[in-house]
Design a protein around this motif. Sequence first.
Motif, PDB file in Angstrom:
ATOM      1  N   GLU A  31       0.836  -1.194   0.000  1.00  0.00           N
ATOM      2  CA  GLU A  31       0.000   0.000   0.000  1.00  0.00           C
ATOM      3  C   GLU A  31       0.876   1.251   0.000  1.00  0.00           C
ATOM      4  OE1 GLU A  31      -2.456   1.392   3.620  1.00  0.00           O
ATOM      5  OE2 GLU A  31      -3.808   0.051   2.518  1.00  0.00           O
ATOM      6  N   SER A  32       1.062   1.842  -1.186  1.00  0.00           N
ATOM      7  CA  SER A  32       1.887   3.054  -1.343  1.00  0.00           C
ATOM      8  C   SER A  32       3.252   2.895  -0.682  1.00  0.00           C
ATOM      9  CB  SER A  32       1.159   4.273  -0.752  1.00  0.00           C
ATOM     10  OG  SER A  32      -0.072   4.475  -1.397  1.00  0.00           O
ATOM     11  N   VAL A  33       3.897   1.768  -0.951  1.00  0.00           N
ATOM     12  CA  VAL A  33       5.153   1.434  -0.274  1.00  0.00           C
ATOM     13  C   VAL A  33       6.336   2.136  -0.931  1.00  0.00           C
ATOM     14  CG1 VAL A  33       6.781  -0.426   0.219  1.00  0.00           C
ATOM     15  CG2 VAL A  33       4.338  -0.765   0.611  1.00  0.00           C
ATOM     16  N   THR A  34       7.081   2.863  -0.117  1.00  0.00           N
ATOM     17  CA  THR A  34       8.321   3.504  -0.526  1.00  0.00           C
ATOM     18  C   THR A  34       9.434   3.007   0.382  1.00  0.00           C
ATOM     19  OG1 THR A  34       7.226   5.488  -1.376  1.00  0.00           O
ATOM     20  CG2 THR A  34       9.526   5.718  -0.734  1.00  0.00           C
ATOM     21  N   LYS A  35      10.592   2.773  -0.206  1.00  0.00           N
ATOM     22  CA  LYS A  35      11.743   2.359   0.591  1.00  0.00           C
ATOM     23  C   LYS A  35      12.966   3.145   0.147  1.00  0.00           C
ATOM     24  CE  LYS A  35      14.248   0.068   3.531  1.00  0.00           C
ATOM     25  NZ  LYS A  35      14.091   0.299   4.981  1.00  0.00           N
ATOM     26  N   GLY A  74       9.123 -10.170   3.582  1.00  0.00           N
ATOM     27  CA  GLY A  74       9.688 -11.127   4.533  1.00  0.00           C
ATOM     28  C   GLY A  74       9.924 -10.543   5.906  1.00  0.00           C
ATOM     29  N   GLY A  75       9.784  -9.218   6.042  1.00  0.00           N
ATOM     30  CA  GLY A  75       9.986  -8.581   7.334  1.00  0.00           C
ATOM     31  C   GLY A  75      11.449  -8.357   7.680  1.00  0.00           C
ATOM     32  N   LEU A  76      12.346  -8.479   6.665  1.00  0.00           N
ATOM     33  CA  LEU A  76      13.770  -8.280   6.910  1.00  0.00           C
ATOM     34  C   LEU A  76      14.125  -6.799   6.966  1.00  0.00           C
ATOM     35  CD1 LEU A  76      15.201 -11.055   4.566  1.00  0.00           C
ATOM     36  CD2 LEU A  76      14.672 -11.194   7.009  1.00  0.00           C
ATOM     37  N   ARG A 123       2.567   0.827   3.710  1.00  0.00           N
ATOM     38  CA  ARG A 123       2.442  -0.372   4.540  1.00  0.00           C
ATOM     39  C   ARG A 123       2.486  -1.630   3.688  1.00  0.00           C
ATOM     40  NH1 ARG A 123      -2.818  -0.319   8.098  1.00  0.00           N
ATOM     41  NH2 ARG A 123      -3.784  -0.098   6.029  1.00  0.00           N
ATOM     42  N   VAL A 124       3.022  -2.699   4.294  1.00  0.00           N
ATOM     43  CA  VAL A 124       2.930  -4.038   3.720  1.00  0.00           C
ATOM     44  C   VAL A 124       2.026  -4.841   4.641  1.00  0.00           C
ATOM     45  CG1 VAL A 124       4.162  -6.095   2.974  1.00  0.00           C
ATOM     46  CG2 VAL A 124       5.268  -3.855   2.792  1.00  0.00           C
ATOM     47  N   LEU A 125       0.928  -5.339   4.097  1.00  0.00           N
ATOM     48  CA  LEU A 125      -0.052  -6.066   4.898  1.00  0.00           C
ATOM     49  C   LEU A 125      -0.079  -7.543   4.506  1.00  0.00           C
ATOM     50  CD1 LEU A 125      -3.052  -3.550   4.644  1.00  0.00           C
ATOM     51  CD2 LEU A 125      -1.286  -3.643   6.422  1.00  0.00           C
ATOM     52  N   LEU A 126      -0.175  -8.401   5.495  1.00  0.00           N
ATOM     53  CA  LEU A 126      -0.345  -9.836   5.290  1.00  0.00           C
ATOM     54  C   LEU A 126      -1.570 -10.270   6.080  1.00  0.00           C
ATOM     55  CD1 LEU A 126       0.697 -12.550   4.190  1.00  0.00           C
ATOM     56  CD2 LEU A 126       2.142 -12.728   6.223  1.00  0.00           C
ATOM     57  N   ASP A 127      -2.584 -10.741   5.382  1.00  0.00           N
ATOM     58  CA  ASP A 127      -3.867 -11.077   6.011  1.00  0.00           C
ATOM     59  C   ASP A 127      -4.428  -9.891   6.783  1.00  0.00           C
ATOM     60  OD1 ASP A 127      -4.026 -13.715   5.050  1.00  0.00           O
ATOM     61  OD2 ASP A 127      -2.739 -14.446   6.670  1.00  0.00           O
ATOM     62  N   GLY A 128      -4.221  -8.694   6.237  1.00  0.00           N
ATOM     63  CA  GLY A 128      -4.774  -7.479   6.826  1.00  0.00           C
ATOM     64  C   GLY A 128      -3.966  -6.854   7.935  1.00  0.00           C
ATOM     65  N   ALA A 129      -2.887  -7.526   8.373  1.00  0.00           N
ATOM     66  CA  ALA A 129      -2.059  -7.009   9.468  1.00  0.00           C
ATOM     67  C   ALA A 129      -0.716  -6.536   8.920  1.00  0.00           C
ATOM     68  CB  ALA A 129      -1.839  -8.079  10.530  1.00  0.00           C
ATOM     69  N   PRO A 130      -0.187  -5.426   9.424  1.00  0.00           N
ATOM     70  CA  PRO A 130       1.111  -4.931   8.952  1.00  0.00           C
ATOM     71  C   PRO A 130       2.231  -5.928   9.238  1.00  0.00           C
ATOM     72  CG  PRO A 130      -0.052  -3.230  10.198  1.00  0.00           C
ATOM     73  CD  PRO A 130      -0.805  -4.505  10.413  1.00  0.00           C
ATOM     74  N   VAL A 131       3.134  -6.082   8.273  1.00  0.00           N
ATOM     75  CA  VAL A 131       4.324  -6.911   8.458  1.00  0.00           C
ATOM     76  C   VAL A 131       5.336  -6.094   9.252  1.00  0.00           C
ATOM     77  CG1 VAL A 131       6.261  -8.029   7.291  1.00  0.00           C
ATOM     78  CG2 VAL A 131       3.945  -8.227   6.343  1.00  0.00           C
TER      79      VAL A 131
END
Length: 279
Positions: free
Chosen positions: A7-11, A64-66, A73-81
């Motif tokens: 969701e609008s992920v910037t790194k 992967g949460g590394l 945000r990065v969401l997995l099953d609706g929850a932030p990683v």
Amino acid sequence: MAKIVFESVTKTFPVRGRGRKNGRGGEGEFTALDSVDLEIGPGEFMVVVGPSGCGKSTLLDLLGGLTRPTGGRVLLDGAPVTGPGLDRGTVFQQYALLPWRTALGNVAFGLEATGVPRRHRAAKAREFLGLVGLTGFEDRHPHELSGGMRQRVAIARALAYDPDVLLMDEPFAALDAQTRESLQDELRRIWQRTGKTVVFITHGIEEAVYLGQRVAVLTSRPGRVKEVVPVSFGDRGAGATGEDLRSSPEFARHRHEVWTLLHDEVARAQRLEKEEAAA
């Protein structure tokens, strides 16, 4: 509901000295990904392609949460990683096997982290070695296995503790063409049998089209989603005539579509590299 959402992920990454000329990052800052939006459904096989340095591996590291996003945000099953977890299994280009352990021991090692009792580990490890076609090789050490066999062990280890999502970062890139095609077939069979959600990174257009239900094409640096290409062949096995899918007109059409999207981005990435080298 989507299994995975970017969701609008910037790194961005800090760099020493002058900031790189990427159009977005400020002084002393390097933008790898910029406002990435992407959804992946449960049980979907999503392939990500893009020019070298466009942020493909960074995308996988975020999932992967590394590492954590600078924005979005990065969401997995609706929850932030927020970090690594046993709900995600990762297979890298380098096998990362323990050389002092046998194939069985390497797969069992992945089960130790999940608390599987010792008395059950061997049976479960044998089951997953069988799934990747390595029955009979349980007692071989990594140096006694071919590159393709080692990657099969790595896949079995990632699957053994039953993660919901399988993350694969160019896992077949170092293999010869024949072994690579064989493992592509094996992976597709495993995916169909297990129903895992797979996110697969590759440089190979043919590999992307052959494996993916959808192919997300990233732009040159900073990486953005240029387009997501649906790939549909119906039954992906060999046809009634035994014709290889790769030789079909549908395959050629999908391949050309992805190649066309990538062509300008690769050229742009090469120009950027030359400009930075000259600066």
